[in-house]
Design an enzyme around this catalytic site. Sequence first.
Site, PDB file in Angstrom:
ATOM      1  CB  THR A   1      -7.494  15.241  -2.665  1.00  0.00           C
ATOM      2  OG1 THR A   1      -6.465  15.547  -1.714  1.00  0.00           O
ATOM      3  CG2 THR A   1      -6.932  14.276  -3.694  1.00  0.00           C
TER       4      THR A   1
ATOM      5  CE1 TYR B   1      -8.375  11.605  -1.750  1.00  0.00           C
ATOM      6  CE2 TYR B   1      -8.102  10.993   0.551  1.00  0.00           C
ATOM      7  CZ  TYR B   1      -7.603  11.090  -0.734  1.00  0.00           C
ATOM      8  OH  TYR B   1      -6.329  10.671  -0.997  1.00  0.00           O
TER       9      TYR B   1
ATOM     10  CB  SER C   1       4.430  14.011  -6.983  1.00  0.00           C
ATOM     11  OG  SER C   1       3.053  14.065  -6.635  1.00  0.00           O
TER      12      SER C   1
ATOM     13  N   PRO D   1      -0.620  14.656   3.285  1.00  0.00           N
ATOM     14  CG  PRO D   1      -2.582  15.125   2.108  1.00  0.00           C
ATOM     15  CD  PRO D   1      -1.179  15.606   2.304  1.00  0.00           C
TER      16      PRO D   1
ATOM     17  CG  HIS E   1      -2.887  10.800  -5.239  1.00  0.00           C
ATOM     18  ND1 HIS E   1      -3.918  11.640  -4.868  1.00  0.00           N
ATOM     19  CD2 HIS E   1      -2.901   9.800  -4.329  1.00  0.00           C
ATOM     20  CE1 HIS E   1      -4.518  11.163  -3.794  1.00  0.00           C
ATOM     21  NE2 HIS E   1      -3.910  10.052  -3.438  1.00  0.00           N
TER      22      HIS E   1
ATOM     23  NE  ARG F   1      -3.527   3.848  -5.607  1.00  0.00           N
ATOM     24  CZ  ARG F   1      -4.028   4.529  -4.584  1.00  0.00           C
ATOM     25  NH1 ARG F   1      -4.107   3.948  -3.392  1.00  0.00           N
ATOM     26  NH2 ARG F   1      -4.447   5.764  -4.740  1.00  0.00           N
TER      27      ARG F   1
ATOM     28  CE1 TYR G   1      -3.756   2.418   0.348  1.00  0.00           C
ATOM     29  CE2 TYR G   1      -2.399   3.418   2.056  1.00  0.00           C
ATOM     30  CZ  TYR G   1      -3.482   3.468   1.202  1.00  0.00           C
ATOM     31  OH  TYR G   1      -4.291   4.587   1.185  1.00  0.00           O
TER      32      TYR G   1
ATOM     33  CE  LYS H   1      -1.770  16.103  -1.881  1.00  0.00           C
ATOM     34  NZ  LYS H   1      -1.919  14.890  -2.705  1.00  0.00           N
TER      35      LYS H   1
END
Length: 637
Positions: free
Chosen positions: A429, A403, A566, A350, A534, A438, A297, A509
């Site tokens: 965001t 979010y 990033s 965050p 991100h 992912r 993760y 963001k």
Amino acid sequence: MLNVENTPIRTVHPRPAAPARLACFPHAGGSADAFTALAAALAASVATSFAADVETLTFQYPGRRERAAQPCATDIAALAAEAAGALSSRLDRPLYLLGHSMGALVAFETARLLESEGTVTGVFVSAARPPGDDWAEPDLDTMDDAAVIAELRRLGGVPEALLAEADVVAEILRLLRADHRALRRYACPPGATLRAPVTVLLADADPKNSPEQVGRWARHTTGGCDTVLLSGGHFALLAPGSTAAAILADRMRPAPAGLVRDIYLAGLGGSTPRLTTDLTALEDLARPVLTPAALGYVTGDAGTGETGRANRAAYTRRRLLPRMLRGADRRDLSVTVLGQRLPVPVLLAPVAAQTLVHPDGELASIRGAADAGVPFVLSTCASHSLEEAAAAAGPQPRWFQLYLPGDRALAESLVRRAERHGYSAIVLTVDAPTFGYRPTDLDRGYLPFLHGAGIANFTADPVFRAALPHNHDTRAVLQHWAEVFANPGLNWDDLPWLRTVTSLPILLKGILHPADARRALDQGAVDGLIVSNHGGRQLDGSVAALDALPAVRAAVGDAVPILTDSGVRTGSDVVKALALGADAVLLGRPYLYGLALDGRAGVAHVLRCLLADLDLALALTGCTRIADVTTDLLGDA
């Protein structure tokens, strides 16, 4: 513990090994005792997250306490000359001066004298107009006692019980009138300035001073000037329980680059850091201590990982072009973003569900960030509620990342809770309306939120809880979370609505395209932008955030706050981002690795290393402050 010396200087709570000193100058009519509560709070701060190990000195004016037999000073210059003489032997370590009301003028003139023979690291002034202004003080010798006492009551500097004692009142009036004679005689020399930075402490209910007035202190320093608000009246600085100690301690932190010296000195005794100082090596060290699910993760990128690799390549591709012989012996890392002073141009990004990495999760990260003097942005998907995070943060600057859930009532509730608990900005965001693809998570069938990690802000929310069925179980909670969290319909029309919900600054963001940046600002609902992909976790093949930054800056102009994240790993990376138009950066994965390896201490270590690297990078590129970092420090990409 108080040491009354055979000089006008008292040493309060002696700390002979403290790396810095703070010399305090009292107000008209006041004595060195005025700083008792503040000195005690500073001494206690050594054991807290906002620690700054300083030795507090107080200046006793003649004519009072142990100097009662001496005549009161006739002018500010005489007080400053005496103070400078007493302090001139104490310039072996960083020296800060603090003056309250009339004491601000004494501190200013003392600093001018000391700067002729050494360096004053910083000056704090409280409840005071600048020296070049006419203070418009009344002639107390022409006022009767009742009128002077009425003014004392208006300012609130003397407890009412003392004003009932005739002998105490007589002594106060004697000293106050004498000091006011010196104050009224004062004339600031034309063009008088300090090299040291000046921090103005202004109480929000001070009847004598306004933000416009104290803002003119900036004319009297070439080292930078900012204003910090305190709660209370004219004597807020000196009140027990004041936040002033935390503010002062934050401003007096040792220079980040001092970490390098400390490590080398410790090496003489055979000690080495517990964790590597190479922040690019942390991931490999953290791998053995993380579970496979947590590792996947934290480290996983979208798709093939192309975006994550592009983020690092963008930093590697750019080269710094340093300037020489610019006298960068003292550096100021502070920045002002959204009208808020941040001690450094770095914030914790965050990151969701941090209990996957360490049992204390976000609380350890927040405390470690406070230890290093770094603000943070708390994720909506934290494993601890925003209330718990605020309690752990204390006075530390903090923003809340949102979010935006599909349920607007829930969204409003989250924002209102953030407002109530001291979060000073909302970070919306916009690049994650749905989860990215992912493989590291998909191959394990693992999403932490469905295992109960990272949903504390929801389960603690009254709107969320009210929508749960009666006698709900864990499955019902997770199902409701899944229903309200996803918001693939997020669009531009949501921004004006969010603006109606909060007066806090709003940053978007996840902006990469300059047209999106312009549209965001044109709507009038957004105060700043965060250029981000991100961390490579959303869209495989996306442009690197650093590569997108210059066009976004050009699209919105210089006045709009822009941050980026990033791929940031080193102090030089931060300088490169600043040179390309960022006002500050957010650091993500490296502090997670520090958290995994050593909890709170690991986070603090990572941040101290980054800031030391940044501090040295500023020195080596010839910069004394963040504003000096411009595009001419970059060579060809």
